[in-house]
Enzyme design. Structure first.
Site, mmCIF file in Angstrom:
data_model
loop_
_atom_site.group_PDB
_atom_site.id
_atom_site.type_symbol
_atom_site.label_atom_id
_atom_site.label_comp_id
_atom_site.label_asym_id
_atom_site.label_seq_id
_atom_site.Cartn_x
_atom_site.Cartn_y
_atom_site.Cartn_z
ATOM 1 C CD GLU A 1 -89.227 -147.079 -28.624
ATOM 2 O OE1 GLU A 1 -89.527 -148.128 -28.010
ATOM 3 O OE2 GLU A 1 -88.236 -146.386 -28.331
ATOM 4 C CB CYS B 1 -91.822 -140.454 -27.039
ATOM 5 S SG CYS B 1 -90.725 -139.133 -27.610
ATOM 6 C CG HIS C 1 -87.302 -142.720 -29.329
ATOM 7 N ND1 HIS C 1 -88.055 -143.630 -28.618
ATOM 8 C CD2 HIS C 1 -87.624 -141.497 -28.824
ATOM 9 C CE1 HIS C 1 -88.785 -142.988 -27.727
ATOM 10 N NE2 HIS C 1 -88.548 -141.691 -27.831
#
Length: 195
Positions: free
Chosen positions: A81, A143, A162
């Site tokens: 991410e 998250c 993730h």
């Protein structure tokens, strides 16, 4: 050098959260002699996760904080991410709450980018048995909320990965090894920046 790693506790049908299992495996493996590794399990609760992240940055002041979360929709897929988003948190956490106004930080910027270049990172690593992809949307749940908070307090020196749920093919050991490979590359990137 101190770096900090977090995974998350159980939520919904996931009584064992692969993110925490992966972080525990990484802790057993280590990152080399010069790296002091701290780990913590964060609750799937907005306010408590935010308080813990604030404590990590104010008391430990790590070189890098890496948060690992479970991406329930993925198969053998690791997602790197790039940024955290400030608004849009309407989904309720494990205690049935969501942030006031659906927001992380009232006067925070819309999004914060990690100082780690996830696109470059993805190009520099390959792992057998799992695909690695780059993402700019961590999903507006705990998250993403945790990631944004960590980027905010850590001036961008945070990363979010993730991982898929555990399965016969994707074991905790496998995920621990994968995290080790990814994070060593992140630390190389941090080193190159500071030179």
């Amino acid at each position: 050098h101190l770096s900090f790693f977090s995974g998350f506790g159980p939520f919904r049908q996931y009584l064992v959260n692969s993110s925490w299992e992966a972080v525990k495996e990484l802790s057993k493996r280590g990152l080399g002699k010069n790296m002091d590794l701290h780990i913590m399990q964060l609750p799937v609760v907005y306010q408590k996760a935010k308080e813990q992240v604030f404590k990590i940055w104010t008391s430990l002041q790590p070189l890098l904080t890496v948060h690992v979360g479970l991406a329930s929709s993925t198969k053998a897929l690791i997602i790197l991410e790039q940024c955290g988003k400030n608004k849009g948190y309407q989904e309720r956490d494990a205690c049935g709450f969501h942030p006031e106004g659906g927001c992380c930080m009232i006067d925070g910027p819309e999004k914060i980018e990690s100082t780690i270049n996830m696109k470059t990172l993805r190009k520099n690593i390959s792992l057998e048995g799992v695909d690695i992809i780059f993402s700019r949307d961590a999903g507006r749940y705990i998250c993403d909320y945790t990631y944004y908070t960590s980027l905010y307090y850590g001036n961008g020196r945070a990363a979010f990965i993730h991982v898929p749920p555990l399965s016969k093919a994707v074991t905790a050991d496998f995920l621990g090894k994968a995290l080790q490979t990814i994070i060593l590359e992140m630390l190389r990137q941090c080193g190159e920046e500071s030179e």
